[in-house]
Design a protein around this motif. Structure first.
Motif, PDB file in Angstrom:
ATOM      1  N   PRO A 105      12.224   7.139 -10.830  1.00  0.00           N
ATOM      2  CA  PRO A 105      12.029   6.681  -9.457  1.00  0.00           C
ATOM      3  C   PRO A 105      13.256   5.995  -8.880  1.00  0.00           C
ATOM      4  O   PRO A 105      13.528   6.108  -7.679  1.00  0.00           O
ATOM      5  N   ALA A 106      14.030   5.282  -9.704  1.00  0.00           N
ATOM      6  CA  ALA A 106      15.223   4.616  -9.183  1.00  0.00           C
ATOM      7  C   ALA A 106      16.225   5.631  -8.649  1.00  0.00           C
ATOM      8  O   ALA A 106      16.799   5.455  -7.569  1.00  0.00           O
ATOM      9  N   ARG A 161       0.846  -1.199   0.000  1.00  0.00           N
ATOM     10  CA  ARG A 161       0.000   0.000   0.000  1.00  0.00           C
ATOM     11  C   ARG A 161       0.876   1.242   0.000  1.00  0.00           C
ATOM     12  O   ARG A 161       1.812   1.367   0.788  1.00  0.00           O
ATOM     13  N   THR A 162       0.560   2.173  -0.873  1.00  0.00           N
ATOM     14  CA  THR A 162       1.294   3.428  -0.945  1.00  0.00           C
ATOM     15  C   THR A 162       0.813   4.377   0.146  1.00  0.00           C
ATOM     16  O   THR A 162      -0.234   4.180   0.757  1.00  0.00           O
ATOM     17  N   GLU A 163       1.579   5.442   0.358  1.00  0.00           N
ATOM     18  CA  GLU A 163       1.233   6.401   1.394  1.00  0.00           C
ATOM     19  C   GLU A 163      -0.069   7.137   1.115  1.00  0.00           C
ATOM     20  O   GLU A 163      -0.671   7.700   2.023  1.00  0.00           O
ATOM     21  N   GLY A 204       3.624  10.341  -7.853  1.00  0.00           N
ATOM     22  CA  GLY A 204       3.004   9.041  -7.659  1.00  0.00           C
ATOM     23  C   GLY A 204       3.994   7.901  -7.806  1.00  0.00           C
ATOM     24  O   GLY A 204       4.020   6.974  -6.985  1.00  0.00           O
ATOM     25  N   LEU A 205       4.837   7.939  -8.849  1.00  0.00           N
ATOM     26  CA  LEU A 205       5.809   6.866  -9.031  1.00  0.00           C
ATOM     27  C   LEU A 205       6.852   6.856  -7.922  1.00  0.00           C
ATOM     28  O   LEU A 205       7.336   5.796  -7.516  1.00  0.00           O
ATOM     29  N   HIS A 206       7.191   8.037  -7.396  1.00  0.00           N
ATOM     30  CA  HIS A 206       8.100   8.071  -6.258  1.00  0.00           C
ATOM     31  C   HIS A 206       7.453   7.415  -5.037  1.00  0.00           C
ATOM     32  O   HIS A 206       8.110   6.657  -4.307  1.00  0.00           O
ATOM     33  N   ALA A 207       6.183   7.694  -4.813  1.00  0.00           N
ATOM     34  CA  ALA A 207       5.466   7.062  -3.697  1.00  0.00           C
ATOM     35  C   ALA A 207       5.384   5.554  -3.893  1.00  0.00           C
ATOM     36  O   ALA A 207       5.522   4.785  -2.932  1.00  0.00           O
ATOM     37  N   ASP A 208       5.171   5.118  -5.135  1.00  0.00           N
ATOM     38  CA  ASP A 208       5.118   3.685  -5.420  1.00  0.00           C
ATOM     39  C   ASP A 208       6.453   3.024  -5.098  1.00  0.00           C
ATOM     40  O   ASP A 208       6.502   1.919  -4.550  1.00  0.00           O
ATOM     41  N   GLY A 209       7.550   3.698  -5.448  1.00  0.00           N
ATOM     42  CA  GLY A 209       8.872   3.157  -5.148  1.00  0.00           C
ATOM     43  C   GLY A 209       9.141   3.072  -3.658  1.00  0.00           C
ATOM     44  O   GLY A 209       9.713   2.086  -3.174  1.00  0.00           O
ATOM     45  N   LEU A 269       9.959  -6.918  -8.811  1.00  0.00           N
ATOM     46  CA  LEU A 269       9.537  -6.232 -10.029  1.00  0.00           C
ATOM     47  C   LEU A 269       8.436  -5.268  -9.624  1.00  0.00           C
ATOM     48  O   LEU A 269       7.305  -5.669  -9.362  1.00  0.00           O
ATOM     49  N   ALA A 270       8.798  -3.996  -9.546  1.00  0.00           N
ATOM     50  CA  ALA A 270       7.913  -2.997  -8.951  1.00  0.00           C
ATOM     51  C   ALA A 270       6.737  -2.688  -9.865  1.00  0.00           C
ATOM     52  O   ALA A 270       6.878  -2.579 -11.089  1.00  0.00           O
ATOM     53  N   GLY A 271       5.568  -2.540  -9.252  1.00  0.00           N
ATOM     54  CA  GLY A 271       4.382  -2.119  -9.984  1.00  0.00           C
ATOM     55  C   GLY A 271       4.165  -0.623  -9.860  1.00  0.00           C
ATOM     56  O   GLY A 271       4.538  -0.011  -8.851  1.00  0.00           O
TER      57      GLY A 271
END
Length: 277
Positions: A156-157, A56-58, A123-128, A106-108
């Motif tokens: 994001p990496a 779960r993301t923030e 959003g992608l930073h939060a996903d990472g 393998l990140a979604g």
């Protein structure tokens, strides 16, 4: 008289230009994040060697991803895929690393592979961050991970590598920033002023304390090779740049790529980074 005729020509052109710029501004995220072009997600329960996980993301999104545990003495690589790609492509391009016993997450991404939400830089930073949080909660802390970002995923990496004490960062076909990529494509549009999602890798990579491996095709027309040389210069003596002569933007699919990563990881292990010792 002539001024009136000139205005009758110029004003419609200005109006048309403003309409085009406004449309590009409004539609920039669908143009940047091509989740609609991603291949159909695999049956995550049927991928050999992996198990489906969810974190779960923030901001409250539950994202699907795939995890493969590391063999003894091997690190876990967190792979951030490129645009118009997803978990299917991630499985394919990391197969060689999986066969060598490296752990893989393998990140979604939000909006990709049937995940909820709409993609954006924040959003992608939060996903990472959620991906690294899941690993830490399951016994793999940040110092035992190596982040791998391909193309879009280099954003994001790099953000995470600048924010967490990871063991290493690998950039494949990475960019200095999204405005640097888009500005030459739209030379008559104030891209640097209008872009909301910037992914300023060139401004962040200097804060990455870990070793950095930069892999780039010299014939890449999507993200020219100059992005790689600029990133390597900004990272300083922590970076190693490996050019692939004649390779284009699909470098991540080359069978020559992941043996290079494997040898670099062996070097990290000899120098004692995280579990690479």
């Amino acid at each position: 008289m002539w001024s009136g005729k000139l205005l009758s020509i110029v004003l419609p052109l200005v109006g048309f230009y403003l309409v085009v710029v406004g449309a590009l501004y409004a539609l920039q995220r669908p143009m940047i994040f091509r989740a609609d072009m991603s291949p159909a997600p695999p049956d995550l329960h049927a991928v050999p060697g992996f198990r489906e996980v969810s974190y779960r993301t923030e901001d409250g999104l539950d994202l699907r991803a795939l995890h493969r545990p590391a063999a003894a003495g091997r690190p876990t690589l967190v792979y951030f895929h490129g645009n118009a790609d997803g978990l299917s492509g991630s499985i394919r391009v990391t197969a060689g690393l999986a066969a060598e016993g490296y752990g893989l997450l393998l990140a979604g991404y939000r909006g990709y592979d049937g995940n909820p939400g709409s993609p954006s830089e924040a959003g992608l930073h939060a996903d990472g961050r959620a991906a690294l949080g899941w690993l830490a909660a399951n016994g793999v802390p940040a110092p035992d991970t190596v982040l791998v970002g391909n193309s879009l995923g280099s954003g994001p990496a790099t953000e995470l590598a600048a924010s967490f004490p990871v063991a290493g960062l690998v950039l494949i076909s990475g960019y200095t920033s999204l405005p640097d990529v888009a500005a030459p494509v739209y030379p008559f549009v104030p891209v640097r002023l209008l872009m909301r999602d910037r992914f300023d890798n060139i401004g962040k990579i200097g804060r990455v304390a870990a070793p950095v491996l930069i892999l780039h095709g010299t014939a890449d027309r999507t993200i020219p090779f100059g992005h790689a040389t600029a990133l390597a210069a900004a990272a300083g003596d922590r970076a190693r740049l490996v050019p692939f002569e004649g390779a284009g933007h699909e470098l991540v699919g080359s069978p020559a790529l992941f043996p290079v990563i494997g040898r670099w990881l062996d070097g990290l292990r000899r120098r004692g980074h995280g579990t690479l010792n």
